[in-house]
Design a protein around this motif. Structure first.
Motif, mmCIF file in Angstrom:
data_model
loop_
_atom_site.group_PDB
_atom_site.id
_atom_site.type_symbol
_atom_site.label_atom_id
_atom_site.label_comp_id
_atom_site.label_asym_id
_atom_site.label_seq_id
_atom_site.Cartn_x
_atom_site.Cartn_y
_atom_site.Cartn_z
ATOM 1 N N LYS A 143 -14.354 106.741 -15.841
ATOM 2 C CA LYS A 143 -13.210 107.478 -15.308
ATOM 3 C C LYS A 143 -12.038 107.479 -16.285
ATOM 4 N N LYS B 79 -12.548 109.944 -19.043
ATOM 5 C CA LYS B 79 -12.521 111.318 -18.531
ATOM 6 C C LYS B 79 -11.089 111.844 -18.439
ATOM 7 N N TYR B 80 -10.142 110.975 -18.065
ATOM 8 C CA TYR B 80 -8.795 111.448 -17.763
ATOM 9 C C TYR B 80 -7.713 110.973 -18.731
ATOM 10 N N SER B 81 -7.999 110.014 -19.568
ATOM 11 C CA SER B 81 -6.979 109.511 -20.479
ATOM 12 C C SER B 81 -7.028 110.220 -21.832
ATOM 13 N N PRO C 251 -9.391 113.471 -9.956
ATOM 14 C CA PRO C 251 -8.286 112.792 -10.635
ATOM 15 C C PRO C 251 -7.199 112.281 -9.683
ATOM 16 N N LEU D 145 -4.343 110.916 -11.798
ATOM 17 C CA LEU D 145 -4.852 110.698 -13.142
ATOM 18 C C LEU D 145 -4.645 111.919 -14.019
ATOM 19 N N GLU D 146 -4.091 112.972 -13.437
ATOM 20 C CA GLU D 146 -3.734 114.173 -14.185
ATOM 21 C C GLU D 146 -2.315 114.593 -13.810
ATOM 22 N N TYR E 284 -14.963 115.863 -10.553
ATOM 23 C CA TYR E 284 -13.550 116.079 -10.874
ATOM 24 C C TYR E 284 -12.707 115.513 -9.738
ATOM 25 N N ALA F 217 -6.921 104.093 -10.540
ATOM 26 C CA ALA F 217 -8.216 104.758 -10.388
ATOM 27 C C ALA F 217 -8.982 104.317 -9.151
ATOM 28 N N PHE G 272 -0.594 108.012 -16.063
ATOM 29 C CA PHE G 272 -1.092 107.827 -14.699
ATOM 30 C C PHE G 272 0.076 107.482 -13.776
#
Length: 273
Positions: free
Chosen positions: A181, A184-186, A58, A88-89, A56, A252, A8
């Motif tokens: 969250k 979803k992204y980690s 991020p 986050l991406e 979506y 986040a 991140f």
């Protein structure tokens, strides 16, 4: 992705105003628009997906750092201003930062509202701004986790449930929204069953107040200030999860409309209460 890799990012962009003007409503919405304009120049398809897909998101953006958010913001020609964006991406991070570096190198102006700015500097590290940093898996998987966690909610934070807006800190809402969250992204996943124990997290100190945020055709109200949470000592997994999510909150945001600058959150040093 292996342990130690960055997952991140938080960057700060230093801007110089090329003209004076006033932004009459919450600047986070305007900076949200700037984010998409920049990304659209690089990849229209990704920009469109980010904008249209409600599941979506991020990234986050801030308002102008250090400026009041519940009144019009006056911009003065020649003055420096700072905005923050988190990612986050990695794909979105690379696309966006590559473009703003090109803007800086070629001295291409950017617009917030109808006011032009030049990019002076892009800050990636906390040594140059407390709002810039990166988070790695190693950072998350530290050995010692605190059972008292202090979070400061910098911009108004609220939660949307149906047609209602919840405007007060609620441990279950805060940590559950972060858990969803995070997973979803980690690449490192937390056990979602632990959320059944979020109701055992207590607020042991709270210094918050409500603040309005004005958008062009409506307003919202959320809480800002400091909240100290206590996690039961006898539940290691819950304590670990709450600590990881509290570190994650910096990237986040918390609650509703984080992509427009609401719910900007920082973790403070461990406290004795």
């Amino acid at each position: 992705m292996i342990e130690g890799d960055t997952i991140f990012y938080s960057i700060v962009i230093e801007l110089k105003a090329l003209e004076s003007g006033v932004i009459p409503t919450f600047p986070g919405k305007k900076i949200h628009g700037l984010f998409f304009n920049i990304l659209k120049d690089v990849d229209k398809e990704i920009s469109y997906k980010l904008h249209e897909d409600k599941n979506y998101k991020p990234f986050t953006v801030s308002s102008f750092l250090g400026k009041k958010i519940d009144e019009p913001v006056t911009i003065l020609k020649g003055k420096r201003y700072y905005i923050r964006m988190t990612f986050l991406e990695e794909k979105i991070f690379i696309l966006f930062t590559t473009k703003i570096f090109k803007n800086k190198i070629f001295k291409e102006k950017i617009n917030i509202e109808d006011i032009s700015f030049s990019i002076i500097r892009i800050i990636f590290d906390k040594e140059h701004s407390k709002w810039a940093n990166l988070l790695t898996i190693d950072d998350l998987l530290k050995e010692n986790y605190d059972n008292k966690i202090s979070l400061i909610f910098i911009t108004p934070t609220l939660f949307k449930t149906g047609d209602k807006h919840l405007r007060y800190p609620d441990p279950e809402k805060i940590f559950n929204s972060l858990l969803i969250k995070f997973n979803k992204y980690s690449p490192y996943k937390l056990n979602e069953k632990v959320k059944e124990k979020f109701n055992t997290i207590k607020i042991i100190q709270r210094k918050t107040h409500l603040k309005y945020i004005y958008f062009p055709n409506f307003y919202l109200q959320g809480f800002t200030g400091n909240v100290v949470f206590e996690i039961p000592e006898d539940n290691y997994e819950l304590k670990k999860t709450a600590n990881i999510l509290s570190d994650f909150a910096f990237y986040a945001g918390v609650g509703y409309k984080t992509t427009m600058g609401l719910g900007q959150t920082r973790r403070e040093e461990p406290v004795n209460v």
